[in-house]
Motif scaffolding. Structure first.
Motif, short mmCIF file in Angstrom:
data_model
loop_
_atom_site.label_atom_id
_atom_site.label_comp_id
_atom_site.label_asym_id
_atom_site.label_seq_id
_atom_site.Cartn_x
_atom_site.Cartn_y
_atom_site.Cartn_z
N ILE A 1 -9.10 16.90 0.97
CA ILE A 1 -9.09 15.88 -0.08
C ILE A 1 -7.73 15.16 -0.06
O ILE A 1 -6.69 15.80 -0.05
CB ILE A 1 -9.32 16.51 -1.47
N GLN A 2 -7.78 13.86 -0.02
CA GLN A 2 -6.57 13.06 0.03
C GLN A 2 -6.47 12.21 -1.25
O GLN A 2 -7.46 11.96 -1.93
CB GLN A 2 -6.59 12.14 1.26
N GLN A 3 -5.27 11.75 -1.51
CA GLN A 3 -5.04 10.95 -2.72
C GLN A 3 -4.29 9.67 -2.36
O GLN A 3 -3.32 9.69 -1.60
CB GLN A 3 -4.24 11.74 -3.76
N LEU A 4 -4.76 8.60 -2.96
CA LEU A 4 -4.12 7.30 -2.77
C LEU A 4 -3.76 6.74 -4.15
O LEU A 4 -4.62 6.65 -5.03
CB LEU A 4 -5.07 6.33 -2.05
N ASP A 5 -2.49 6.41 -4.34
CA ASP A 5 -2.02 5.83 -5.60
C ASP A 5 -1.92 4.31 -5.45
O ASP A 5 -1.23 3.81 -4.55
CB ASP A 5 -0.66 6.41 -5.99
N VAL A 6 -2.62 3.61 -6.35
CA VAL A 6 -2.64 2.15 -6.31
C VAL A 6 -2.07 1.62 -7.62
O VAL A 6 -2.52 2.01 -8.70
CB VAL A 6 -4.07 1.62 -6.11
N ILE A 7 -1.08 0.73 -7.55
CA ILE A 7 -0.49 0.11 -8.73
C ILE A 7 -1.01 -1.32 -8.84
O ILE A 7 -0.83 -2.13 -7.92
CB ILE A 7 1.05 0.14 -8.66
N VAL A 8 -1.65 -1.61 -9.96
CA VAL A 8 -2.26 -2.92 -10.18
C VAL A 8 -1.61 -3.57 -11.39
O VAL A 8 -1.51 -2.96 -12.45
CB VAL A 8 -3.78 -2.79 -10.42
N GLU A 9 -1.19 -4.82 -11.23
CA GLU A 9 -0.65 -5.58 -12.35
C GLU A 9 -1.69 -6.61 -12.78
O GLU A 9 -2.20 -7.37 -11.96
CB GLU A 9 0.65 -6.28 -11.96
N THR A 10 -1.99 -6.62 -14.05
CA THR A 10 -2.99 -7.53 -14.58
C THR A 10 -2.65 -7.89 -16.02
O THR A 10 -1.63 -7.43 -16.56
CB THR A 10 -4.40 -6.90 -14.49
#
Length: 310
Positions: A65-74
């Motif tokens: 299991i892998q993890q990806l962190d995504v930062i979204v500005e909205t």
């Protein structure tokens, strides 16, 4: 002899070729084998074998299991810019290693694009306070969209989490001021309630004190009256009538008061009249007053009797 020297290098080369045909696949890893550039097979953990020169290891995929962190500005519905950190946990489906390897070259970019798309579609429908309250709804929406899209590429979305919500710094300062004002308001209300309770309890205590004080004064006066009554009875036994006894008691109390005042060294109280003849004049005046009062009372009784006889 020449043949022997010729066979030795050939044997060594053959040994290394044979040795290169074996390879080890670690646990939770999948190897993709190609033959002449075409997919041949997927090899899982353990000791594996391939045809030297013909087969080659084209790639490796982790089945962990892998993890990806995504930062979204909205932007929210109330026009507040906010950054959301979305953590996506995903895994390569063991039976779809082929799709994961050949259909999608950059899974991180694909997942990031879907996260951006969903977050920027959901958050602008909410106010800032709702974003904090409904962050789980945002995570569920992201997972639903990703799950449907990534299954075709051999990836399973285990979980999505909104792990951080970071509004603009000015907005955070304003929110902190609002929270501080609310806490001060609540604290002031509690302080006011406490002061009101203290005032009420103090008033109750004072009322109880006054009641007990009044009761004490009443008891004191009752005892004084009882003592005066007993004093009059004692004087009556020795031949002094009630009027003379009452006057004598008053004069005695007058002298007791003078004695009490005299014992105080720092008092500025003056009792009037305070002449040597004051006691005797007071006694004579009181006896005369009692006698006149009795006479008037007898006259009124006789007058009422005469009227009744007529």
């Amino acid at each position: 002899m020449d043949n022997l020297f010729t066979l030795i290098p050939i044997g060594i080369i053959g040994f290394f070729i044979l040795l290169s045909s074996f390879f080890i696949v670690k646990q939770q890893t999948a190897f993709v084998i190609e033959r002449f550039g075409k997919f041949q097979s997927v090899r899982n953990s353990g000791l594996q074998m391939k045809i030297p020169i013909v087969d080659r290891i084209s790639g490796r995929l982790s089945l962990k299991i892998q993890q990806l962190d995504v930062i979204v500005e909205t932007k929210t519905l109330d026009d507040v810019f906010v950054k959301l950190k979305v953590s996506v946990q995903y895994v390569v489906i063991r039976d779809k290693v082929y799709e994961a390897f050949y259909k999608l070259e950059y899974p991180h970019d694909q997942i990031t694009s879907y996260v951006f798309d969903v977050v920027r579609a959901e958050v602008p429908k909410m106010k800032l306070d709702d974003v904090f309250v409904k962050k789980d709804d945002i995570a569920i929406a992201v997972k639903s969209e990703l799950q449907e899209a990534m299954l075709a590429y051999g990836y399973d979305i285990i979980k999505t989490l909104v792990t951080d919500i970071d509004p603009d710094s000015q907005v955070k300062e304003a929110m902190n001021r609002i929270n501080a004002s609310e806490r001060e308001k609540i604290a002031a209300q509690f302080e006011g309630d406490a002061q009101r309770i203290l005032i009420v309890e103090k008033a109750k205590a004072e009322a109880e004190s006054k009641r007990l004080q009044g009761q004490g004064i009443a008891d004191q006066r009752r005892e004084i009256a009882r003592g005066l009554e007993e004093s009059v009875e004692v004087l009556n036994r020795v031949g002094i009538n009630s009027q003379e006894a009452s006057a004598l008691i008053v004069v005695t109390q007058h002298y007791d008061t003078l004695q009490s005042i005299g014992e105080e060294t720092n008092t500025n109280l003056i009792l009037l009249p305070n002449s040597p003849q004051a006691g005797s004049d007071m006694l004579n005046n009181m006896v005369a007053s009692f006698t006149a009062s009795n006479q008037i009372g007898e006259a009124m009784k006789n007058s009422k009797k005469e009227k009744g006889d007529k």
